[in-house]
Every structure is written in C-alpha cells, then in structure tokens.
Write a protein that holds these residues in place. Structure first.
Motif, PDB file in Angstrom:
ATOM      1  N   TYR B 138       0.826  -1.198   0.000  1.00 17.01           N
ATOM      2  CA  TYR B 138       0.000   0.000   0.000  1.00 17.01           C
ATOM      3  C   TYR B 138       0.863   1.252   0.000  1.00 17.01           C
ATOM      4  O   TYR B 138       0.612   2.202  -0.739  1.00 17.01           O
ATOM      5  CB  TYR B 138      -0.910  -0.010   1.242  1.00 17.01           C
ATOM      6  CG  TYR B 138      -1.768   1.212   1.335  1.00 17.01           C
ATOM      7  CD1 TYR B 138      -1.409   2.272   2.158  1.00 17.01           C
ATOM      8  CD2 TYR B 138      -2.929   1.331   0.592  1.00 17.01           C
ATOM      9  CE1 TYR B 138      -2.183   3.405   2.235  1.00 17.01           C
ATOM     10  CE2 TYR B 138      -3.717   2.458   0.665  1.00 17.01           C
ATOM     11  CZ  TYR B 138      -3.339   3.490   1.491  1.00 17.01           C
ATOM     12  OH  TYR B 138      -4.108   4.618   1.560  1.00 17.01           O
ATOM     13  N   PHE B 139       1.934   1.243   0.841  1.00 17.97           N
ATOM     14  CA  PHE B 139       2.807   2.413   0.870  1.00 17.97           C
ATOM     15  C   PHE B 139       3.504   2.597  -0.474  1.00 17.97           C
ATOM     16  O   PHE B 139       3.699   3.722  -0.931  1.00 17.97           O
ATOM     17  CB  PHE B 139       3.850   2.291   1.994  1.00 17.97           C
ATOM     18  CG  PHE B 139       3.316   2.645   3.343  1.00 17.97           C
ATOM     19  CD1 PHE B 139       3.450   1.755   4.410  1.00 17.97           C
ATOM     20  CD2 PHE B 139       2.688   3.847   3.575  1.00 17.97           C
ATOM     21  CE1 PHE B 139       2.950   2.078   5.654  1.00 17.97           C
ATOM     22  CE2 PHE B 139       2.184   4.174   4.818  1.00 17.97           C
ATOM     23  CZ  PHE B 139       2.322   3.283   5.861  1.00 17.97           C
ATOM     24  N   CYS B 142       1.057   4.292  -2.691  1.00 17.80           N
ATOM     25  CA  CYS B 142       0.904   5.704  -2.325  1.00 17.80           C
ATOM     26  C   CYS B 142       2.042   6.550  -2.853  1.00 17.80           C
ATOM     27  O   CYS B 142       1.830   7.600  -3.468  1.00 17.80           O
ATOM     28  CB  CYS B 142       0.929   5.872  -0.792  1.00 17.80           C
ATOM     29  SG  CYS B 142      -0.591   5.493  -0.014  1.00 17.80           S
ATOM     30  N   VAL B 143       3.263   6.092  -2.604  1.00 15.09           N
ATOM     31  CA  VAL B 143       4.410   6.907  -2.997  1.00 15.09           C
ATOM     32  C   VAL B 143       4.493   7.006  -4.518  1.00 15.09           C
ATOM     33  O   VAL B 143       4.764   8.065  -5.072  1.00 15.09           O
ATOM     34  CB  VAL B 143       5.715   6.335  -2.402  1.00 15.09           C
ATOM     35  CG1 VAL B 143       6.894   7.164  -2.827  1.00 15.09           C
ATOM     36  CG2 VAL B 143       5.636   6.313  -0.893  1.00 15.09           C
ATOM     37  N   TYR B 145       1.963   6.821  -6.553  1.00 20.71           N
ATOM     38  CA  TYR B 145       0.885   7.712  -6.977  1.00 20.71           C
ATOM     39  C   TYR B 145       1.329   9.157  -6.844  1.00 20.71           C
ATOM     40  O   TYR B 145       1.118   9.970  -7.741  1.00 20.71           O
ATOM     41  CB  TYR B 145      -0.352   7.467  -6.119  1.00 20.71           C
ATOM     42  CG  TYR B 145      -1.468   8.437  -6.408  1.00 20.71           C
ATOM     43  CD1 TYR B 145      -1.711   9.505  -5.561  1.00 20.71           C
ATOM     44  CD2 TYR B 145      -2.254   8.311  -7.538  1.00 20.71           C
ATOM     45  CE1 TYR B 145      -2.711  10.409  -5.839  1.00 20.71           C
ATOM     46  CE2 TYR B 145      -3.258   9.215  -7.817  1.00 20.71           C
ATOM     47  CZ  TYR B 145      -3.495  10.260  -6.959  1.00 20.71           C
ATOM     48  OH  TYR B 145      -4.476  11.164  -7.230  1.00 20.71           O
ATOM     49  N   PHE B 146       1.981   9.471  -5.703  1.00 21.33           N
ATOM     50  CA  PHE B 146       2.434  10.841  -5.498  1.00 21.33           C
ATOM     51  C   PHE B 146       3.416  11.262  -6.579  1.00 21.33           C
ATOM     52  O   PHE B 146       3.257  12.296  -7.220  1.00 21.33           O
ATOM     53  CB  PHE B 146       3.070  10.963  -4.115  1.00 21.33           C
ATOM     54  CG  PHE B 146       3.739  12.274  -3.874  1.00 21.33           C
ATOM     55  CD1 PHE B 146       5.110  12.358  -3.775  1.00 21.33           C
ATOM     56  CD2 PHE B 146       2.999  13.434  -3.757  1.00 21.33           C
ATOM     57  CE1 PHE B 146       5.727  13.573  -3.563  1.00 21.33           C
ATOM     58  CE2 PHE B 146       3.613  14.644  -3.549  1.00 21.33           C
ATOM     59  CZ  PHE B 146       4.979  14.724  -3.448  1.00 21.33           C
ATOM     60  N   HIS B 173      -3.731  17.266  -5.778  1.00 19.20           N
ATOM     61  CA  HIS B 173      -2.897  16.055  -5.788  1.00 19.20           C
ATOM     62  C   HIS B 173      -2.187  15.819  -4.468  1.00 19.20           C
ATOM     63  O   HIS B 173      -2.199  14.711  -3.925  1.00 19.20           O
ATOM     64  CB  HIS B 173      -1.894  16.154  -6.927  1.00 19.20           C
ATOM     65  CG  HIS B 173      -0.989  14.988  -6.998  1.00 19.20           C
ATOM     66  ND1 HIS B 173       0.338  15.047  -6.665  1.00 19.20           N
ATOM     67  CD2 HIS B 173      -1.223  13.711  -7.316  1.00 19.20           C
ATOM     68  CE1 HIS B 173       0.875  13.851  -6.805  1.00 19.20           C
ATOM     69  NE2 HIS B 173      -0.045  13.032  -7.209  1.00 19.20           N
ATOM     70  N   SER B 177      -2.690  12.614  -2.036  1.00 20.01           N
ATOM     71  CA  SER B 177      -1.587  11.703  -1.698  1.00 20.01           C
ATOM     72  C   SER B 177      -1.375  11.657  -0.196  1.00 20.01           C
ATOM     73  O   SER B 177      -1.161  10.581   0.374  1.00 20.01           O
ATOM     74  CB  SER B 177      -0.278  12.172  -2.334  1.00 20.01           C
ATOM     75  OG  SER B 177      -0.460  12.502  -3.654  1.00 20.01           O
ATOM     76  N   THR B 179      -3.528  12.254   2.153  1.00 16.19           N
ATOM     77  CA  THR B 179      -4.620  11.519   2.791  1.00 16.19           C
ATOM     78  C   THR B 179      -4.395  10.020   2.667  1.00 16.19           C
ATOM     79  O   THR B 179      -4.558   9.276   3.640  1.00 16.19           O
ATOM     80  CB  THR B 179      -5.967  11.866   2.117  1.00 16.19           C
ATOM     81  OG1 THR B 179      -6.047  13.266   1.946  1.00 16.19           O
ATOM     82  CG2 THR B 179      -7.118  11.375   2.946  1.00 16.19           C
ATOM     83  N   LEU B 180      -4.007   9.580   1.466  1.00 18.34           N
ATOM     84  CA  LEU B 180      -3.752   8.146   1.297  1.00 18.34           C
ATOM     85  C   LEU B 180      -2.661   7.677   2.243  1.00 18.34           C
ATOM     86  O   LEU B 180      -2.767   6.614   2.861  1.00 18.34           O
ATOM     87  CB  LEU B 180      -3.333   7.859  -0.156  1.00 18.34           C
ATOM     88  CG  LEU B 180      -4.431   7.979  -1.201  1.00 18.34           C
ATOM     89  CD1 LEU B 180      -3.850   7.791  -2.588  1.00 18.34           C
ATOM     90  CD2 LEU B 180      -5.528   6.971  -0.951  1.00 18.34           C
ATOM     91  N   TYR B 181      -1.605   8.506   2.353  1.00 17.10           N
ATOM     92  CA  TYR B 181      -0.512   8.092   3.225  1.00 17.10           C
ATOM     93  C   TYR B 181      -0.965   8.043   4.681  1.00 17.10           C
ATOM     94  O   TYR B 181      -0.621   7.121   5.418  1.00 17.10           O
ATOM     95  CB  TYR B 181       0.688   9.046   3.085  1.00 17.10           C
ATOM     96  CG  TYR B 181       1.814   8.648   3.981  1.00 17.10           C
ATOM     97  CD1 TYR B 181       1.987   9.250   5.210  1.00 17.10           C
ATOM     98  CD2 TYR B 181       2.681   7.629   3.620  1.00 17.10           C
ATOM     99  CE1 TYR B 181       3.000   8.858   6.056  1.00 17.10           C
ATOM    100  CE2 TYR B 181       3.702   7.236   4.453  1.00 17.10           C
ATOM    101  CZ  TYR B 181       3.860   7.857   5.674  1.00 17.10           C
ATOM    102  OH  TYR B 181       4.858   7.454   6.500  1.00 17.10           O
ATOM    103  N   GLY B 184      -2.731   4.943   5.469  1.00 10.38           N
ATOM    104  CA  GLY B 184      -1.806   3.832   5.682  1.00 10.38           C
ATOM    105  C   GLY B 184      -1.149   3.909   7.052  1.00 10.38           C
ATOM    106  O   GLY B 184      -0.998   2.900   7.753  1.00 10.38           O
TER     107      GLY B 184
END
Lengths: 450, 453
Positions: B138-139, B142-143, B145-146, B173, B177, B179-181, B184
């Motif tokens: 997942y991380f 996320c990274v 995606y960023f 963006h 990103s 928020t996603l992090y 996690g």
C-alpha cells in the motif's frame, strides 16, 4: 564486542537490584506488552537505557513536599505545562528569527534523543563512526533544506552576494556531493563483524531524518506563510492534549486503544469538541492582528524580517448566513466570521482525530523498545520528543492544506524560475502570459505589440 | 506465534547454546547475530536455512548446451549469455520508445521493492503477519501515486487541462496523496499487535527506507528520460560497461584486492575499468548525439495523443570546434577537434560511474553480508536478482538528475508557465510587467513606445 554484551548482562543484573516498579525483571519484562518475539530470552535492551533520575528542580520538590505522590505528580506536570506555554508566548513575541532558531534546536534535540535510543538498542556506543556519521547526515540534510528555504525567501539578498549566489546556483550539486561523501564514508567504515549493526544504524538514522527534519522544515515553511499558520496548529494540538487529559481525568471510563491504556473515548470525544471551540476562538483573536496574519518577508534594505501587509481576504470579516436550524436556536440571521475560522475547524478536526495517532505511534515505539520516555529533559513530561509526537503529522497536514486550498505557488519563486530560463523560453512564456491576460481582460487589448 | 519464534531461533534448541555470546543481547532474533559476519560457519549458520539455497534457475536448453564444459567456464558462459540477452533486451526496449521504457522502469522498481521486502520478511520472520505485506504494498502504491502524479501534471499539462476529473486530481494532488498516506499510517498504528511491536516497527522502517532508495531513484530515472533518451541510455550503459570492463580487467590482470568487503574486486580492475569506461562513454556519446530520437526531450503531443521526439537539438548536441591544448597538439598534430559538448559531459558521467558507482555495489555487498544472503533473489540465472544488476545504478540516477539540474538546464518552462497560470491575476500582472522590463533590457523586446494618452 564481548565486553559490550557482557556489559548488557551486568546492567541487567544491576537493574534487578535497583528498580522494582519499572518491572525490569527479565520474566516480567517478557510479559510486558512491549516485548517482541524475543521473550524466550531476557531482553537486554532496557537496562542500557538508564532509569530516569528524578530531574525535578529542588525548589519544586521543596514546595510540593507536603503532598501525596499522585497530586505531586499532577502539580509538577501542571507547573511545567504552564512554564512551557509561557515560554511559547515569549518566543512568539520575540519574532520569526527566534522561532526559526527554536525550531532548529528542537529538531536537533529530537534527533539526538532518537539516535541515543538507537545506540542503546544496538549497543553501538563504542563504534565512534556512527555518531559522527549520524550527525554528519543531519548536517547534510539540514544544509539542503535550509539552502532551499534561503534561496526562496531571501532571493534578493542571495543575488547580491557573490559567494551566496554561487552556493545557491549549485546548491543541489553541493548538497548531493556532501551526502555522497557521507555515504562513501559509511561504506568504507563497514567493519567485518558489525555489518548488520552498521546497516541498522544507517537505516535508523535515515528514518529519523525523514521523520524529524522534513517535519521541522515544513513547520518553517508554514511559519513563513504567516505566524498564525504556525501558532494555531501547534496550539490546537496542545489544547487537544490537555483537554483530552482533563476529560479523561474527570469522565474517563472506556479505554480507547490497547496501545495506550490511559486514553479513553470520553477524553477523545471531549477533546475533539473542546479543541474545535478553542480553535475557533483562538483564530478569531489572532486573525485581527497583522503581526500574525501577514507572510513573513525579508526586507533587503533594513536587513530584517517585516510582518506588514494588507491582510488577505482570508483574514477579513465576512458575513455568513446561518442555516435555518441555527437561526432558530440563536436568533441571529447572519454571523460575522473570518474565513480563516472555517479553516481552523478543519485544522482542529485533524489535530483531534488524526493527531493522536502520532501519539500512539510514539507509544508503540516506546513499548517496542521498552523505554518509558524518550529522555528526561523536561521533569514530569519526559523528553522533547514526548511533547512533540502529536505534532508530527500536524505540520505536514498544515503544509499540504495550505498548498492545496489556500495559496498557489509563491510568486517570487516563479519569478526566480522565470529569470533562470533561456531568453527564447522567456519570450515564449511572455507571449503566452500576455495572451492569457488579454483574454482575461486584465490588459488593454490595444497593448503595444511585443 | 511460538512456532514462529522457535523457527527463527534456528530450528533446533541445540544451536541456541552455541550462540550464547550473542544471545546475551537478546537481539538475536533481530539479527544482531550478524556481528560474526566474516565466518559463516558455526554459530550463525542457524540463519541461513531461512533463506532458501539458490536454486539453479538456468533454463534447460542452456544446461544441455554447456554440459560439456567444466564448472568454471560453464559459469562464465552462463553469465556471458545472460549478459548478451540483457543487453539485447535493453536495445529492444529503447527501440520501442519512451512509453515502453517507463513501463519497464516501473516493473524493475516493483521487482526490486519486492526483493528487498522479501529479505526483510525473512530476516524478521514476519511472513505470518499478513498486514505487513498489505501495508508495504500500500505504501508503495501511495508513494508511486504521489510521484507519478507530479510527473503527469508536469509533462502532460495540456492533456490534464482538457479532462475535468484529471484537473481535479491534479489540483488537489498533494492533499489526496497525503490523505492516502495518512490512512496507511493509521492502519499501521491500529495494526500494532501486543507482542510484535518491535517487529512491526522494524518492518515499517524497512519499508520506508526501501521506498526512499528504490522509488525515488526510479522516478529520477524517468525524469532524466524525459530530458532526452540519451540522458537515460548513456548513464546506464556506462555503468554496465564499467561493471563488465572492471570484471574483465580483474579477470585477466587482477592482483591487488580493492576492499575487504568485496574480495573479488581488484585495483587493476578498478583502474582499468575507469579508463575504458571514459573512452567508451566518449565514443558512445558521439554515436548517440547525432540522432534526434535520442537527443530531443520527450514531449507529449496532445493532438496525436502520443509521444513525440522531435526538436531542434540544443547547443549541447551540435558539433563544435575545440582547440587542443599545446601538449596534445604536439602528440596528435591536430590543431582543433570537432566534438559534441555532450561528450565533455560524458566524461564527467563516466568518471562518476567508475569512481563512485562501485560504492553502490559495495553497499549492496555489505548489505548481503550483513543479512547473510548470497544474492537478492534468483530471477536471473547466474546473476542473481534484479537488485543485483541495479545496485551500481543506485547513485547514478540521482547524480545524473542533479547534474542536469545544476549544469545543463534551468527549470522546465512548461512547469513555470503552469505555475504562472495558477497565480492570482494581480500577481500575474505584476510578473508580466517584471518580465517585460527584463526582456526589454535584454533586447528581446522592442523598447517601450510612449503610449498615446
């Protein structure tokens, strides 16, 4: 290395005799929830972290000698809390420069606390290269970040001084070279029997840098947006800490999470509402003062920071119509608010709901490595890191929030980049910009031909 | 979980008695047994069983073809053939174009990440805790995606402006990103299990350091690629050449060991590799600089919806005459020599690749010794895992990126324009005036004509 390991053993035996309430017996240690999968053997990590001596100043001790232990602790914490809050006000009064210095000092202290824990866990005191390398990496990363900040905000100053200009132009290259030297020193310092240890310390240093140094630089970026963006988030987190503690103290019944048995749902929810109210009130008080609201700028002529500007619309009172529900309750049709107060609700929500996760992370970390506090800097409160664990995510959130919702890119930075381009590229951009502005009606259509 | 700890303890209770010295740390499970690294026999052999012995992955056809040769030469041939295969694969991908290259870089990144995380799992015996794997991947997502979001916003500006949902994603963006992090991060905190705190923190840190190393490098590689494919091909080729040349020089002339960490490396290989790499880089840069396909920045053409690699080559890729210094003149009897400026830069790149690149290799060797593994994985027969091939590239990508940013180009003009358009109108106007004054001063614009009142 044999002595080191035996030292660990000896310390453990000493611990057996010295302290009982810390539960440092090897068997009970095995039962503590902080243990990982090494309980089958006595875990010798803890003894190397010394029992925190009672650091309370003598004067306090005398004044409180009459009270029972529980209330004494409460009073010590309370007095130190007030001392820290007053200190906070003093440094705000002293201005942005002092604030930056304080942020830097806090960062260095937090880094030192965490690295010390790493040394204790890995018994690596006797490998002198580690300490040098860790501090060297801290220097490199700080140099890189501060260089970028200085280049952005002190642009005119930098352009004037020749050595600064060169440093700024090749800043990334210089930082990278410094980092590389550290990396090569690390590789050359690998010693046959200690590879894994050294890699662990390398990883530990880098994760610490990632967590602490980036956060502190985001705080400084927030500060330059306007001191209110520094003060309000930190105050919200502190308020949430205190309010959750109070609500938990008086009404606490249901435990919140296994990780921190002292936290309760009542404290969590009470703290949430109290923090929102506090945030709205504090932002109302601060949004009217220019000193807090204006971006910090460096005045080239006077060579000092100025905080003087026309407050942006975020900090001007506006009328909002209340939804009919609230209208019937309070009997007002409209209410005058600063838009910033609406934003402060978002900040307070984050501080109350997600901020505690930073605290749980630190609690888990302390349990994992079997330490009670990060250090003993503040009597009754532990180390600096203990006070700042909830701030961890807040700084990043505020920075991201500002970047996404409040402002666009920094205009001076854009100019700087523009002037660094090639002339034909500049001309191309000039024409595009002119077309765009003419379309928006900002330029008279009869502007002379370029 | 008791079985897990016992398994990690080396399988049999007897071995624990032998490790008594290191057991004193209580850290043995976490691998401080590695302090006895130099000697694999005896005490810490308990750990090697957890990393399965490298299976011989060589395809059957190769095995048949080489069964006549002795073991040493056979190994040499296997490595040689695989090297040729990889290099051909490299050329093929270059031919297929930028999109393919990005996809390949992405795959390599994911594979490297997976290799390192798998090692982490083995070291910490954390296979049985399923959240780790989910969280690590997942991380990674996320990274990525960023980073990809930032790249897409920069280079595909026009495309993004057209599509409404993309515009929304680009504008917020960083917030998305983050928020996603944070999600996690909160999942990690909630997943902390009573007896496994330290393990979980170690895996968290392991994941983050791996992301720092692997993902940032791969994105710098892609940024270099967008500058022009030559900035991607030449550095990678130089590192590969240095590897091969150092190996060959060491094989034929090697005598003096270079560093205790890698006993097979020799000074002769190191120096021979250095000089041959500089020469190779020089010649290779000359060859590639002539083609627009390699030299032009990769741009996305909104109309045709594909990548276009066409431009007027910058001054870096236009032949220029250089006067030779007097000493060299006497030797060669030429007065001037025609070179591409890029060839001069290639000397800098080659120097870095030969002198500092090997430190990336030593770092990986130290890492493998620390965790007592022979190779990162078994993906490539004779060579080990993907990470083994890319360890020297580690620092090269960052160096090339920093080099470009410092010495070659300034900021990206389209990015600057994009930032301009986002500003407030008053700010745009003020910047417009500043820029106009600046351009007039430089003579790019005709001087101001007094306006009719």
């Amino acid at each position: 290395m044999t002595e080191l390991r035996h030292r660990g053993t000896t310390d453990n035996e000493l611990q057996h005799q010295q302290s009982d309430d810390k539960g440092s017996e090897s068997e009970s240690k095995a039962e503590r929830d902080g243990a990982s999968d090494s309980e089958t053997k006595p875990d010798f990590g803890v003894p190397d972290v010394p029992v925190p001596p009672d650091d309370t100043p003598e004067v306090l001790n005398k004044a409180l000698s009459g009270l029972s232990s529980r209330w004494k602790n409460w009073w010590v914490r309370g007095i130190l809390t007030l001392a820290m809050i007053s200190f906070f006000f003093v440094i705000i009064y002293l201005g942005p420069m002092v604030l930056m210095m304080i942020v830097l000092c806090v960062q260095i202290k937090c880094f030192q606390e965490i690295i010390t824990i790493g040394y204790s866990v890995y018994h690596s005191y006797h490998l002198p290269w580690f300490r040098t390398l860790s501090w060297y990496f801290l220097l490199c990363v700080n140099y890189f970040f501060y260089g970028e900040t200085v280049t952005d905000y002190f642009f005119s100053l930098v352009q004037r001084e020749e050595p600064l200009r060169i440093l700024s132009k090749y800043h990334r290259f210089i930082s990278f070279t410094l980092y590389l030297s550290g990396f090569c020193m690390f590789v050359l310092s690998l010693v046959k029997k200690h590879y894994r240890l050294q890699f662990y310390m390398f990883g530990w240093t880098h994760v610490t840098l990632l967590i602490i140094v980036t956060q502190s630089h985001l705080i400084i970026h927030n500060l330059f947006e306007g001191m209110i963006w520094f003060i309000v988030p930190i105050s919200c987190v502190i308020c949430n800490d205190i309010m959750a503690y109070m609500f938990g103290f008086f009404f606490g019944r249901t435990p919140l999470i296994k990780l921190s048995p002292k936290k309760t749902w009542e404290g969590f929810i009470g703290g949430f509402f109290a923090t929102i109210v506090f945030g709205i009130l504090l932002s109302y008080v601060m949004a009217g003062v220019r000193y807090f609201v204006c971006p910090v700028e460096f005045n080239n002529d006077t060579n000092r920071f100025t905080v003087d500007c026309e407050p942006s619309e975020l900090f001007q009172l506006q009328d909002y119509t209340l939804p009919s529900v609230l209208e019937s309750l309070t009997g007002w049709t409209t209410v005058k608010l600063y838009p910033f107060q609406i934003h402060s609700i978002a900040l307070s929500s984050f501080a109350s709901l997600i901020g505690p996760f930073g605290g749980f992370f630190a609690s888990g970390f302390k349990r994992a490595f079997k330490i009670k506090d990060f250090a003993n800097t503040i009597p009754g409160h532990g180390g600096i890191m203990d006070r700042f664990d909830c701030q961890y995510l807040m700084a990043t959130f505020v920075n991201v929030y500002i970047a996404s919702f409040i402002r666009g890119p920094n205009p001076s930075k854009v100019i700087q980049q523009l002037l660094a381009l090639r002339l034909d590229q500049q001309l191309h951009i000039f024409n595009s910009l002119k077309a765009h502005l003419t379309e928006k009606g900002l330029l008279p259509a009869l502007e002379e031909a370029a | 979980m008791t079985e897990l700890r016992k398994r990690g303890g080396g399988g049999d209770p007897d071995s624990t008695d032998n490790i008594s010295d290191k057991e004193a740390d209580g850290e043995d499970r976490l691998g401080l047994c590695g302090e006895e690294d130099g000697d694999l026999e005896g005490d810490c052999k308990a750990y090697t069983p957890d990393v399965p012995p490298s299976t011989d992955n060589t395809p059957q056809c190769l095995n048949k073809a080489l069964e006549g040769l002795s073991s040493r030469w056979r190994n040499w041939w296997v490595r040689g053939i695989l090297s040729m295969t990889m290099i051909s694969g490299f050329f093929l991908i270059i031919y297929l174009g930028p999109i393919m290259l990005i996809v390949v870089v992405m795959s390599v990144q994911i594979k490297c990440f997976q290799e390192i995380i798998t090692i982490g799992y083995r070291v910490y015996h954390s296979y049985e805790l399923p959240w780790f794997r989910t969280l690590s991947w997942y991380f990674l997502i996320c990274v990525n995606y960023f980073f990809y979001g930032e790249t897409v916003a920069d280079y595909f500006g026009a495309l993004v402006q057209r599509e409404e949902p993309l515009q929304f994603l680009v504008r917020y963006h960083r917030f998305i990103s983050f928020t996603l992090y944070v999600i996690g991060f909160c999942m990690f905190v909630l997943s902390l299990v009573k007896k496994h705190y330290r393990l979980q923190f170690y895996m968290f840190a392991w994941t983050h350091v791996t992301l720092l190393i692997v993902v940032t490098q791969s994105h710098l590689v892609i940024q270099n690629l967008f500058e022009g494919m030559i900035w991607f091909i030449v550095p990678i080729s130089i590192v590969i050449c240095n590897d091969i040349m150092a190996y060959l020089f060491g094989f034929f002339f090697g005598r003096t060991p270079l560093i205790k960490l890698s006993p097979k490396k020799t000074w002769e290989g190191f120096i021979g590799g250095f000089f041959s790499t500089v020469v190779f880089g020089f010649i290779f840069a000359y060859l590639l600089s002539q083609y627009q396909y390699f030299v032009c920045p990769v741009e996305y053409n909104s109309e045709t919806n594909r990548f276009a690699v066409e431009c007027e080559p910058s001054s870096l890729f236009v032949m220029q005459e250089y006067r030779l210094p007097a000493m060299v003149q006497n030797v060669i009897r030429w007065e001037t020599v025609k070179l591409y400026p890029f060839q001069i830069h290639s000397i800098a790149l080659s120097t870095f690749a030969s002198l500092i690149g090997p430190f990336g290799g030593f770092f990986a060797s130290g890492f493998k010794r620390a965790f007592k593994i022979k190779d990162f994985a078994d993906t490539i027969p004779g060579h080990g895992g993907i990470m083994d091939r890319f360890d020297c590239q580690y620092l090269m990508a960052t160096f090339v990126h920093v080099y470009i940013a410092s010495f070659i180009r300034g900021p990206n003009p389209s990015k600057v324009l994009q930032q301009l358009l986002v500003l407030q109108p008053e700010q745009q106007l003020s910047i417009f005036n500043t820029l106009r004054a600046h351009l007039r001063e430089k003579g790019m614009l005709p001087p101001a004509v007094p306006e009719a009142q």
